[in-house]
Scaffold this motif. Sequence first.
Motif: not given
Length: 483
Positions: A171-181
């Motif tokens: 979940m943390a990876l997904y949230i962080s990835g969306k922030c990068i995106q």
Amino acid sequence: MIFFGLFKIRKEKRWPAAVVALFFLAVNAMMTACYAHLFMWGDKDSWKDFMKYFSVSGFDPITYSVMTEWSAGYNVYRHPLLAFFVWPFSQLNQGILALTGLNLVQVIVALLLVMAAVYTFVFLYRIAHELIGLARKDALLLSAYCFSFGYVMLSFAVPDHFGISMLLLVMALYISGKCIQKGRQLSIVQTVLLFVFTAGVSLNNGLKIFMDALFVNGRRFFRPKYLLLAVILPAALMWGFARWEYHTFVWPKEMERKELAKSANERQRNRVIAAFRDTTQLKDTAEIRKGYERILAHQDSMRAARKAKRAVNRHSGKPMMEGEFMRWTDVTTPRWSSLVENVFGESIQFHEDHLLGDTLRSRPVIVKYNYWLNYIIEAVIVLLFFAGIWKGRRERFLWMALAGMALDLILHVGLGFGLNEVYIMAAHWIFVVPIATGYLLREERGKRKEERGKRRVERVLLLILTVFLFCWNLSLYVQYLLF
């Protein structure tokens, strides 16, 4: 990102989520059925029963015990908030126990694990589809590929913290990835919340939240306000809480156990001395003392020899140095064999010999496969993993995921922490393998037809691996629990 929106399962993901839920209901039902006749009755010494009878690899049934009768039963430095996260479910179970006389802790844990498995699958799917850019079918295949790994499947069926940790990390990876995106920053509040839940369950995983934040925020990570409020202060408070928890809940019990052990040793010593004095022909006090001291020294050496022969000591490597944490390190367990047979072996494919055995009981640290096919499968998985890294080498999200995995490999393979049973911790990092592999499936605009043909070959190969791993691991899992 709104909390409830994060956990909302959209229409196209509902049927795969339902399949995952049904699969893990079945997997957990087998685990529950295996031990229900031992654990369901509330009039037993639950801690001793759980520890004596539960044996699935090296996983601990501490959650069963904490939910049966609440205590700070976990290692408070490694899992500082986990007992408190479990408290509401402990109260529910104790209420059921009071009303029915049945300890339904296995059922409650199973339902929590099924929910964790479903949302882990959903977040993996979102990573594959939204962040890597795979088509929906490829995203489903990649998510299924991850769940075919032996210790991913197992982590969502045992009463340990690893399944919950995997959910939080993905979940943390997904949230962080969306922030990068989207070109956004991880806010102080988001970072603190992710750290509290992730580090609260397993302290070392909190470092991965800070690593994610560094990749997302870049130089802004080092701004004094963010560094103080999002990193230094939460870390200090978490450590301070762990110290308070230890001195409040653990230290008094440890002192009580030490006093009881000291009293028992003193009584044993006095019995040996009394027996020697009653039977000896010696008259000189100094000679009598030498006589019973020789007997006591012999008994001590015999106890030390028996202790050294126990699997828990035989299979634990030599630490780098003694200390509160360094004593968990290991410099003697072979690294290459561990990588082949355990890190990328047992974590993904169960071994037939010593099936799901515990190295602290009887399983050897290194177990080999009986068939070359297993090594071929492992080699293909690792090659696809590295090929995916090369294909996605320019992606910041991929390097963020790999950085978290690297922390685990440094901890386990480098320092040797838990290396003798490293596969039980696979849920903390193994999901990075399919994420990296996913970059092989990404279609890029303007590519020639032959490039698209390669993607089809890779899809077929992943499908074959997924089917094989599900069949292999699930059949051995059923064999272990039901036969």
